[in-house]
Design a protein around this motif. Structure first.
Motif, mmCIF file in Angstrom:
data_model
loop_
_atom_site.group_PDB
_atom_site.id
_atom_site.type_symbol
_atom_site.label_atom_id
_atom_site.label_comp_id
_atom_site.label_asym_id
_atom_site.label_seq_id
_atom_site.Cartn_x
_atom_site.Cartn_y
_atom_site.Cartn_z
ATOM 1 N N GLY A 151 1.919 1.430 5.980
ATOM 2 C CA GLY A 151 2.541 0.326 5.245
ATOM 3 C C GLY A 151 1.515 -0.621 4.647
ATOM 4 O O GLY A 151 0.464 -0.892 5.247
ATOM 5 N N ASP A 152 1.794 -1.076 3.426
ATOM 6 C CA ASP A 152 0.906 -2.013 2.716
ATOM 7 C C ASP A 152 -0.477 -1.426 2.449
ATOM 8 O O ASP A 152 -1.474 -2.162 2.379
ATOM 9 C CB ASP A 152 0.765 -3.332 3.495
ATOM 10 N N THR A 153 -0.569 -0.096 2.335
ATOM 11 C CA THR A 153 -1.837 0.549 1.973
ATOM 12 C C THR A 153 -1.611 1.398 0.723
ATOM 13 O O THR A 153 -0.472 1.745 0.394
ATOM 14 C CB THR A 153 -2.359 1.462 3.102
ATOM 15 N N LEU A 156 0.543 4.791 1.173
ATOM 16 C CA LEU A 156 1.869 4.717 1.804
ATOM 17 C C LEU A 156 2.693 5.959 1.513
ATOM 18 O O LEU A 156 3.283 6.550 2.426
ATOM 19 C CB LEU A 156 2.606 3.474 1.301
#
Length: 246
Positions: A151-153, A156
């Motif tokens: 998440g938030d990379t 994803l």
């Protein structure tokens, strides 16, 4: 001495010999189940079980609402799975083709949660794959990854971002997570109507389900997937390293 095999196996053996002897041509419909059952002196259920044996072998195919037919022979290829193989061996996909669809924030079903060692309902990224060979779907896969890892990379979604198409190991490595091993559990199953439609086989045909889970070097599962492989087309083979004593 009379055979001790159940009646349906004896009938399957006799039908197999009739088909291979050419009594019915490839693509030809067999007599109705009721007619064949009467000729063998058994009930329709026994005859159905006999035909299911031959359908599982790839000798016959059932067509909904039409009957049972002699199946056209299909070459059964070796699918090599090894330490370097991904979801599908690249050597068998000359165009590198696959189609995929990802959905983030997907609650983990109970079975998936157990395999990922997370609570049911925990958010995951769910990706569905269709792997292609010569323009045809050769294998299906459903993959789940815990969102707390990606998440938030930029990685994803498996098939989007800078490492799209590189696979689980490379994507996790970009996050500092080292995938150390994979565990695969195989079991036979029958194709659902949806799976059969995608794979171009008949509903009820034999498939191999592979439950594959990638684990990092601490033993934590980082991805799990269900692979669906048509048994009539693929013989699954494993290449295992052997340590030679010095």
């Amino acid at each position: 001495m009379p055979s001790q095999d159940p009646p349906y196996l004896r009938i399957a053996d006799h039908l197999r010999r009739r088909v291979t002897a050419g009594e019915w041509a490839v693509g030809e419909r067999l007599p109705s189940r009721a007619r064949l059952a009467e000729s063998y002196g058994v009930g329709p259920n026994v005859l159905q079980r006999a035909q299911e044996v031959l359908i599982g072998e790839g000798l016959l195919e059932g067509r909904t609402g039409s009957g049972t037919y002699v199946r056209e022979p299909v070459e059964r290829l070796a699918m090599m799975r090894s330490r370097t193989a991904g979801a599908f061996p690249a050597s068998l996909v000359p165009d590198g083709g696959w189609e995929s669809e990802s959905a983030a924030r997907t609650p983990a079903p109970d079975g998936v949660a157990r395999r990922l060692r997370i609570e049911p309902g925990t958010l995951t990224v769910h990706t569905r794959y269709e792997f292609l060979l010569d323009g045809r779907t050769a294998q299906l896969a459903d993959s789940w990854e815990p969102m707390d890892l990606t998440g938030d990379t930029p990685v994803l979604l498996p098939e989007y971002g800078p490492l799209h198409g590189r696979g689980v190991v490379a994507r996790m490595a970009s996050l500092g997570v080292r995938v150390a091993r994979a565990v695969e559990r195989l079991r036979p199953a029958r194709a659902t109507a949806e799976q059969a439609g995608l794979l171009g086989i008949t509903a009820g045909d034999l498939v191999t389900l592979v439950e594959r889970t990638y684990l990092d070097d601490s033993g934590r599962p980082v991805e799990t997937a269900d692979l669906v492989i048509p048994d009539s087309r693929w013989a699954i083979c494993y290449e295992l390293p052997v340590e030679v004593p010095e």
